[in-house]
Design an enzyme around this catalytic site. Structure first.
Site, PDB file in Angstrom:
ATOM      1  N   LEU A 129      -6.186   4.446  44.078  1.00 25.42           N
ATOM      2  CA  LEU A 129      -6.714   5.405  43.411  1.00 25.42           C
ATOM      3  C   LEU A 129      -6.311   5.379  41.653  1.00 25.42           C
ATOM      4  O   LEU A 129      -7.005   5.092  40.943  1.00 25.42           O
ATOM      5  CB  LEU A 129      -6.699   6.634  43.791  1.00 25.42           C
ATOM      6  N   SER A 136      -2.949  11.692  36.949  1.00 22.65           N
ATOM      7  CA  SER A 136      -3.358  12.975  37.035  1.00 22.65           C
ATOM      8  C   SER A 136      -4.923  13.233  36.853  1.00 22.65           C
ATOM      9  O   SER A 136      -5.461  13.943  37.471  1.00 22.65           O
ATOM     10  CB  SER A 136      -2.481  13.814  36.315  1.00 22.65           C
ATOM     11  N   ARG A 247      -1.731  15.710  50.988  1.00 20.78           N
ATOM     12  CA  ARG A 247      -0.755  16.489  50.352  1.00 20.78           C
ATOM     13  C   ARG A 247       0.156  17.123  51.561  1.00 20.78           C
ATOM     14  O   ARG A 247       1.171  17.469  51.317  1.00 20.78           O
ATOM     15  CB  ARG A 247      -1.333  17.309  49.418  1.00 20.78           C
ATOM     16  N   GLN A 283      32.226  31.503  49.707  1.00 22.27           N
ATOM     17  CA  GLN A 283      31.137  31.872  49.353  1.00 22.27           C
ATOM     18  C   GLN A 283      30.056  31.016  48.423  1.00 22.27           C
ATOM     19  O   GLN A 283      28.933  30.961  48.640  1.00 22.27           O
ATOM     20  CB  GLN A 283      31.236  33.092  48.742  1.00 22.27           C
ATOM     21  N   GLN A 344      25.963  17.844  45.936  1.00 28.40           N
ATOM     22  CA  GLN A 344      27.029  18.804  45.419  1.00 28.40           C
ATOM     23  C   GLN A 344      27.998  19.044  46.500  1.00 28.40           C
ATOM     24  O   GLN A 344      29.429  19.294  46.170  1.00 28.40           O
ATOM     25  CB  GLN A 344      26.418  20.008  44.671  1.00 28.40           C
ATOM     26  N   GLY A 348      32.397  13.731  45.968  1.00 29.94           N
ATOM     27  CA  GLY A 348      32.237  12.318  45.700  1.00 29.94           C
ATOM     28  C   GLY A 348      31.623  11.700  46.636  1.00 29.94           C
ATOM     29  O   GLY A 348      31.024  10.690  46.495  1.00 29.94           O
ATOM     30  N   GLU A 371       0.813  11.700  45.096  1.00 27.36           N
ATOM     31  CA  GLU A 371      -0.287  12.544  45.651  1.00 27.36           C
ATOM     32  C   GLU A 371      -0.524  13.962  44.964  1.00 27.36           C
ATOM     33  O   GLU A 371      -1.038  15.022  45.618  1.00 27.36           O
ATOM     34  CB  GLU A 371      -0.196  12.659  47.232  1.00 27.36           C
ATOM     35  N   THR A 373       1.160  15.744  41.060  1.00 24.46           N
ATOM     36  CA  THR A 373       2.474  16.084  40.480  1.00 24.46           C
ATOM     37  C   THR A 373       2.534  17.609  40.821  1.00 24.46           C
ATOM     38  O   THR A 373       1.494  18.357  41.235  1.00 24.46           O
ATOM     39  CB  THR A 373       2.594  16.261  39.346  1.00 24.46           C
TER      40      THR A 373
HETATM   41  N1  CAA Z   1     -12.025  18.657  47.566  1.00 23.41           N
HETATM   42  C1  CAA Z   1     -13.488  18.471  47.390  1.00 23.41           C
HETATM   43  N2  CAA Z   1     -13.971  18.298  46.071  1.00 23.41           N
HETATM   44  C2  CAA Z   1     -13.396  18.482  44.977  1.00 23.41           C
HETATM   45  C3  CAA Z   1     -11.620  18.723  45.362  1.00 23.41           C
HETATM   46  C4  CAA Z   1     -11.190  19.083  46.780  1.00 23.41           C
HETATM   47  N3  CAA Z   1     -10.003  19.041  46.830  1.00 23.41           N
HETATM   48  N4  CAA Z   1     -11.309  18.724  44.222  1.00 23.41           N
HETATM   49  C5  CAA Z   1     -12.133  18.933  43.216  1.00 23.41           C
HETATM   50  N5  CAA Z   1     -13.305  18.648  43.952  1.00 23.41           N
HETATM   51  C6  CAA Z   1     -14.698  18.609  43.149  1.00 23.41           C
HETATM   52  C7  CAA Z   1     -14.965  19.756  42.500  1.00 23.41           C
HETATM   53  O1  CAA Z   1     -15.580  20.575  43.337  1.00 23.41           O
HETATM   54  C8  CAA Z   1     -15.952  19.171  41.309  1.00 23.41           C
HETATM   55  O2  CAA Z   1     -17.335  19.017  41.941  1.00 23.41           O
HETATM   56  P1  CAA Z   1     -18.771  19.624  41.132  1.00 23.41           P
HETATM   57  O3  CAA Z   1     -18.791  18.783  40.081  1.00 23.41           O
HETATM   58  O4  CAA Z   1     -19.744  18.947  42.158  1.00 23.41           O
HETATM   59  O5  CAA Z   1     -18.599  20.943  41.089  1.00 23.41           O
HETATM   60  C9  CAA Z   1     -15.486  17.659  41.117  1.00 23.41           C
HETATM   61  O6  CAA Z   1     -14.571  17.237  42.190  1.00 23.41           O
HETATM   62  C10 CAA Z   1     -14.765  17.750  39.811  1.00 23.41           C
HETATM   63  O7  CAA Z   1     -13.643  18.794  39.858  1.00 23.41           O
HETATM   64  P2  CAA Z   1     -12.944  19.287  38.881  1.00 23.41           P
HETATM   65  O8  CAA Z   1     -13.654  19.697  37.819  1.00 23.41           O
HETATM   66  O9  CAA Z   1     -11.908  20.519  39.411  1.00 23.41           O
HETATM   67  O10 CAA Z   1     -12.025  18.061  38.385  1.00 23.41           O
HETATM   68  P3  CAA Z   1     -10.761  17.805  37.427  1.00 23.41           P
HETATM   69  O11 CAA Z   1     -11.209  16.558  36.410  1.00 23.41           O
HETATM   70  O12 CAA Z   1     -10.571  18.747  36.513  1.00 23.41           O
HETATM   71  O13 CAA Z   1      -9.664  17.269  38.153  1.00 23.41           O
HETATM   72  C11 CAA Z   1      -7.595  17.423  39.682  1.00 23.41           C
HETATM   73  C12 CAA Z   1      -8.987  18.276  39.252  1.00 23.41           C
HETATM   74  C13 CAA Z   1      -7.159  18.542  40.395  1.00 23.41           C
HETATM   75  C14 CAA Z   1      -6.617  17.708  38.326  1.00 23.41           C
HETATM   76  C15 CAA Z   1      -7.608  16.274  40.160  1.00 23.41           C
HETATM   77  O14 CAA Z   1      -8.012  15.393  39.241  1.00 23.41           O
HETATM   78  C16 CAA Z   1      -6.441  15.936  40.639  1.00 23.41           C
HETATM   79  O15 CAA Z   1      -5.947  16.169  41.856  1.00 23.41           O
HETATM   80  N6  CAA Z   1      -5.591  14.751  40.121  1.00 23.41           N
HETATM   81  C17 CAA Z   1      -4.339  14.336  40.794  1.00 23.41           C
HETATM   82  C18 CAA Z   1      -4.597  12.976  41.283  1.00 23.41           C
HETATM   83  C19 CAA Z   1      -3.796  12.582  42.106  1.00 23.41           C
HETATM   84  O16 CAA Z   1      -3.190  13.355  43.389  1.00 23.41           O
HETATM   85  N7  CAA Z   1      -3.320  11.484  42.377  1.00 23.41           N
HETATM   86  C20 CAA Z   1      -2.510  10.657  43.305  1.00 23.41           C
HETATM   87  C21 CAA Z   1      -3.075   9.463  43.715  1.00 23.41           C
HETATM   88  S1  CAA Z   1      -2.487   8.622  45.115  1.00 23.41           S
HETATM   89  C22 CAA Z   1      -0.630   8.137  44.986  1.00 23.41           C
HETATM   90  O17 CAA Z   1      -0.158   9.228  44.435  1.00 23.41           O
HETATM   91  C23 CAA Z   1      -0.162   7.230  45.681  1.00 23.41           C
HETATM   92  C24 CAA Z   1       0.090   7.384  46.945  1.00 23.41           C
HETATM   93  O18 CAA Z   1      -0.720   6.936  47.795  1.00 23.41           O
HETATM   94  C25 CAA Z   1       1.045   8.129  47.599  1.00 23.41           C
END
Ligand code: CAA
Length: 389
Positions: A129, A136, A247, A283, A344, A348, A371, A373
């Site tokens: 992704l 984010s 998550r 303690q 801690q 060491g 996934e 922050t």
């Molecule tokens: N489930 C279903 N739908 C969801 C949702 C969820 N959890 N969260 C948002 N949506 C939907 C909303 O309902 C909305 O839909 P409508 O437009 O139809 O109403 C749409 O998605 C947009 O939602 P937001 O306006 O809330 O979106 P936003 O741009 O404000 O973003 C955010 C919200 C929470 C910040 C989101 O972008 C987010 O979670 N960002 C973090 C991304 C992330 O976790 N990246 C990690 C990637 S993977 C990784 O780390 C590596 C690995 O694999 C280990």
């Protein structure tokens, strides 16, 4: 761990948990430090985990999985993460970010083709992704997929994919209509050997080093249109829905790391003497242990609660974003707190590579980052509480 009376475990849960504990202690514990040092992907043990059904715990048996529930998944994952968080994230990504998404949004043929080999343990799945300039704010991605007859042509660069160098299959998110922003994102299933899918160099990193993260580069990578997951424009919602499941996995990873660090600190505090008495009797150390233990048990409750909410959503279709984000936020910050205190308490010795405590400390940090922050989890929780989601 405690069998918390409010979440009584079935015999099946206990059998799976014990099998995961046994496997982790016998097969992973002896190699964890070496793989951390080398950063090599632990192919052989990951394949064995697959063979035991750990890569598709909630996947129905007809698609090669173990057909168990969300609580079973966190119980098994916790045991793996207590021993090695790198194996843990590989298991979490395969179960949650890969299998769960296809199970929820895939067509029948896609489930058979893309879930079965991963859930049954022969192949490895990954999730792409994030991009170098889109993290984010996942809806701002720039990578493009363009429809061309019966195909899509993918171009761009994804970063931070655990198992990227070795994965056999990828769930990939691409922009199909940039003017629509988030509503122009589409999800695709891509086979790892597709021409034009290029694996970037393995990223050097602080912790979970054996999980082998790399960039994935798409250079005119042509895939059949039937590999689209869901409809065009549904990709952002799919990515977010899948991350709710992910998550819970990362919260469980954080819990496992914290438990390992706590147990090491508890034992050390009972044995190590200073000023003529075990340091645990001071303690300053005893209260540290009390706070560590309490936060661990609170994390466990939030995680089990989130797992039960996920299980319920399989029947009702509702979201469990709030429960998943609370579990991840609290467990990951607990993991940092506990591993910090464990180093801690060891003094060491905690800083030395002779003991695994420094590895737990390094591994814990990523749980506050990937996934979503801690800041993103707080955003999800506060929006939900204010009725803004
Ligand atoms: N489930 C279903 N739908 C969801 C949702 C969820 N959890 N969260 C948002 N949506 C939907 C909303 O309902 C909305 O839909 P409508 O437009 O139809 O109403 C749409 O998605 C947009 O939602 P937001 O306006 O809330 O979106 P936003 O741009 O404000 O973003 C955010 C919200 C929470 C910040 C989101 O972008 C987010 O979670 N960002 C973090 C991304 C992330 O976790 N990246 C990690 C990637 S993977 C990784 O780390 C590596 C690995 O694999 C280990």
């Amino acid at each position: 761990m405690t069998d918390l009376p409010i979440y009584p475990l079935t015999d099946e849960h206990k059998m799976l948990r014990d099998a995961a504990r046994d496997f982790a202690q016998k097969e992973i514990a002896p190699i964890a430090a070496d793989f951390d040092e080398s950063g090599e992907f632990p192919n052989a043990t990951v394949k064995k985990m697959g063979g035991l059904g750990f890569m598709g715990i909630e996947v129905p048996e007809q698609y090669g999985g173990a057909g168990m529930d969300a609580l079973a998944y966190v119980l098994a994952l916790e045991e793996i993460c207590k021993v090695d968080a790198a194996h843990g994230v590989i298991m979490s990504v395969n179960n949650s970010l890969y299998c769960h998404g296809i199970l929820k949004f895939g067509a029948e043929e896609q489930k058979l083709k893309f879930i079965t080999p991963v859930a049954s343990g022969g192949s490895i799945g990954a999730y792409s992704l994030t991009e170098p300039q889109s993290g984010s704010d996942a809806g701002t991605m720039r990578d493009r997929a363009v429809r061309d007859g019966d195909s899509y042509v993918l171009n761009g660069r994804k970063s931070g994919s655990p198992a990227g160098p070795v994965a056999d299959y990828f769930v990939v998110f691409m922009m199909t209509d940039p003017a629509k922003k988030q509503k122009g994102v589409t999800a695709f299933l891509v086979e790892g050997n597709t021409p034009g899918l290029v694996r970037g160099k393995k990223e050097p990193k602080l912790g979970i080093r054996a999980s082998a993260t790399s960039e994935i580069i798409f250079e005119d990578c042509r895939i059949p249109a039937e590999n689209r997951l869901g409809e065009e424009g549904e990709g952002f919602k799919i990515a977010m829905t899948v991350l709710d499941a992910g998550r819970i996995g990362i919260a469980t990873q954080a819990l496992g790391i914290a438990e390992a660090a706590y147990e090491a600190a508890r034992q050390y505090a009972g044995q190590r003497e200073a000023f003529g008495q075990p340091i645990g009797t001071f303690q300053g150390t005893g209260f540290k242990l009390a706070d560590m233990k309490t936060r661990i048990e609170a994390s466990r409750l939030l995680i089990y609660n989130a797992a039960l909410a996920k299980e319920k959503s399989k029947k009702t279709g509702g979201r469990y974003s709030l429960e998943a984000s609370m579990a991840k936020l609290f467990a990951s910050e607990t993991s940092m707190f506990v591993t910090h205190q464990a180093v801690q308490i060891h003094g060491g010795m905690g800083y030395s590579k002779e003991l695994p405590v420094e590895r737990y400390f390094r591994d814990a940090k990523i749980t506050e980052i990937y996934e979503g922050t801690s800041e993103i989890q707080r955003l999800v929780i506060s929006r939900s509480e204010l009725g803004l989601r």
